[in-house]
Design a protein around this motif. Structure first.
Motif, short mmCIF file in Angstrom:
data_model
loop_
_atom_site.label_atom_id
_atom_site.label_comp_id
_atom_site.label_asym_id
_atom_site.label_seq_id
_atom_site.Cartn_x
_atom_site.Cartn_y
_atom_site.Cartn_z
N ILE A 109 0.43 -1.26 -0.72
CA ILE A 109 0.02 -0.17 0.19
C ILE A 109 0.77 1.67 -0.37
CG2 ILE A 109 -1.81 -1.36 1.65
CD1 ILE A 109 -0.97 0.61 3.32
N ALA A 110 0.28 2.26 -0.75
CA ALA A 110 1.00 3.97 -0.59
C ALA A 110 -0.12 4.44 0.97
CB ALA A 110 1.43 4.06 -1.41
N ASP A 111 0.50 5.39 1.45
CA ASP A 111 0.27 6.70 2.49
C ASP A 111 0.15 7.51 1.70
OD1 ASP A 111 2.50 8.35 2.44
OD2 ASP A 111 3.21 7.55 4.70
N PRO A 112 -1.27 8.33 2.11
CA PRO A 112 -1.38 9.31 1.52
C PRO A 112 -0.05 10.76 1.02
CG PRO A 112 -2.89 9.35 3.03
CD PRO A 112 -1.68 8.31 3.80
N PHE A 113 1.25 10.45 1.84
CA PHE A 113 2.01 11.28 1.47
C PHE A 113 3.24 9.98 0.66
CE2 PHE A 113 0.15 11.08 5.80
CZ PHE A 113 -0.35 12.26 5.68
N GLY A 114 2.67 9.50 -0.21
CA GLY A 114 3.60 8.64 -0.67
C GLY A 114 4.79 7.52 -0.58
N HIS A 115 4.49 7.63 0.64
CA HIS A 115 5.44 6.33 1.88
C HIS A 115 5.00 4.69 1.34
CE1 HIS A 115 7.33 9.85 3.33
NE2 HIS A 115 6.28 9.65 4.23
N GLY A 116 5.63 3.70 1.64
CA GLY A 116 5.57 2.55 0.54
C GLY A 116 5.56 1.92 2.13
N TRP A 117 4.41 1.25 2.09
CA TRP A 117 4.17 -0.44 3.15
C TRP A 117 3.53 -1.22 2.98
CZ3 TRP A 117 3.90 1.83 8.59
CH2 TRP A 117 4.66 3.31 8.97
N CYS A 118 4.10 -2.43 3.41
CA CYS A 118 3.26 -3.32 3.95
C CYS A 118 2.49 -4.15 4.82
CB CYS A 118 4.98 -4.50 3.31
SG CYS A 118 5.14 -4.58 1.16
N LEU A 119 1.33 -4.61 4.17
CA LEU A 119 0.40 -5.35 5.58
C LEU A 119 1.13 -7.03 5.30
CD1 LEU A 119 -2.81 -2.85 5.24
CD2 LEU A 119 -0.76 -2.75 6.65
N LEU A 120 1.47 -7.35 6.24
CA LEU A 120 1.85 -8.89 6.42
C LEU A 120 1.29 -9.68 7.52
CD1 LEU A 120 4.63 -10.18 5.47
CD2 LEU A 120 5.07 -9.55 7.92
N GLN A 121 0.63 -10.56 6.27
CA GLN A 121 0.33 -11.83 7.74
C GLN A 121 0.72 -12.68 7.97
OE1 GLN A 121 -4.35 -12.64 6.75
NE2 GLN A 121 -4.18 -13.88 8.96
N PHE A 122 1.45 -13.17 8.97
CA PHE A 122 1.92 -14.75 9.10
C PHE A 122 1.24 -15.46 9.49
CE2 PHE A 122 5.55 -11.75 10.78
CZ PHE A 122 6.32 -11.91 9.67
N LEU A 123 1.31 -16.60 8.49
CA LEU A 123 0.80 -18.07 8.99
C LEU A 123 1.58 -19.28 9.36
CD1 LEU A 123 -1.51 -17.84 5.37
CD2 LEU A 123 -2.10 -16.92 7.65
N GLY A 124 1.16 -20.45 10.06
CA GLY A 124 2.01 -21.16 10.40
C GLY A 124 3.26 -20.76 10.88
N ARG A 125 4.32 -20.67 10.56
CA ARG A 125 5.70 -20.97 11.19
C ARG A 125 5.64 -19.46 11.02
NH1 ARG A 125 9.51 -24.45 10.74
NH2 ARG A 125 9.11 -25.10 9.10
N GLY A 126 5.50 -18.63 10.14
CA GLY A 126 5.59 -17.18 9.24
C GLY A 126 7.39 -17.51 8.83
N TYR A 127 8.28 -16.36 9.31
CA TYR A 127 9.20 -16.95 7.68
C TYR A 127 10.33 -18.03 8.70
CZ TYR A 127 8.74 -12.04 6.55
OH TYR A 127 8.95 -11.09 5.84
N ASP A 128 10.27 -18.56 9.28
CA ASP A 128 10.43 -20.09 10.19
C ASP A 128 10.45 -20.92 8.70
OD1 ASP A 128 11.91 -19.37 11.58
OD2 ASP A 128 10.58 -19.79 13.70
#
Length: 132
Positions: A109-128
């Motif tokens: 997503i981008a905020d109203p000020f031009g900055h990039g963001w990611c929304l992230l939902q971990f599943l299972g063991r996530g990055y593991d």
């Protein structure tokens, strides 16, 4: 080591409204007339009032249209769909589809000020799930 997150914005009140509504943060202290502290995450976020066109890094000037940076922030959420609805209702712009992997789900997503963001939902063991 402690991290502090500083985000340049052209309008403190608009930024406060966006970040509290989009990410569920809350205002901490106002530090003078040009800084607002946001709390509720693992690291405090400081909104810094910086005028568009003012000198940034090197010879660059600040601009708040959507811009690319090699640095972005991820917001880890429990329910990606609900978090995305909140961010969009607050004024974010979705950039691409929700993507799924064995470690979780993510959307840019981008905020109203031009900055990039990611929304992230971990599943299972996530990055593991992908750790070697």
């Amino acid at each position: 080591m402690q991290q502090l997150i500083n985000i340049d914005v052209p309008d403190l009140d608009a930024a406060l409204a966006f970040y509290t509504r989009a990410f569920g943060l809350h205002a901490g202290r106002r530090l003078g007339g040009e800084v607002i502290e946001l709390l509720g995450g693992q690291a405090p976020i400081y909104l810094l009032l910086k005028a568009e066109g003012s000198l940034a890094a090197g010879a660059e000037t600040r601009r708040y249209a959507r811009h690319w940076s090699p640095l972005h922030l991820d917001v880890v959420v429990l329910d990606l769909d609900a978090a995305l609805r909140s961010a969009l209702a607050a004024g974010a712009v979705q950039e691409g589809d929700v993507r799924s992997a064995n470690w979780g789900r993510i959307v840019a997503i981008a905020d109203p000020f031009g900055h990039g963001w990611c929304l992230l939902q971990f599943l299972g063991r996530g990055y593991d799930e992908i750790a070697g």
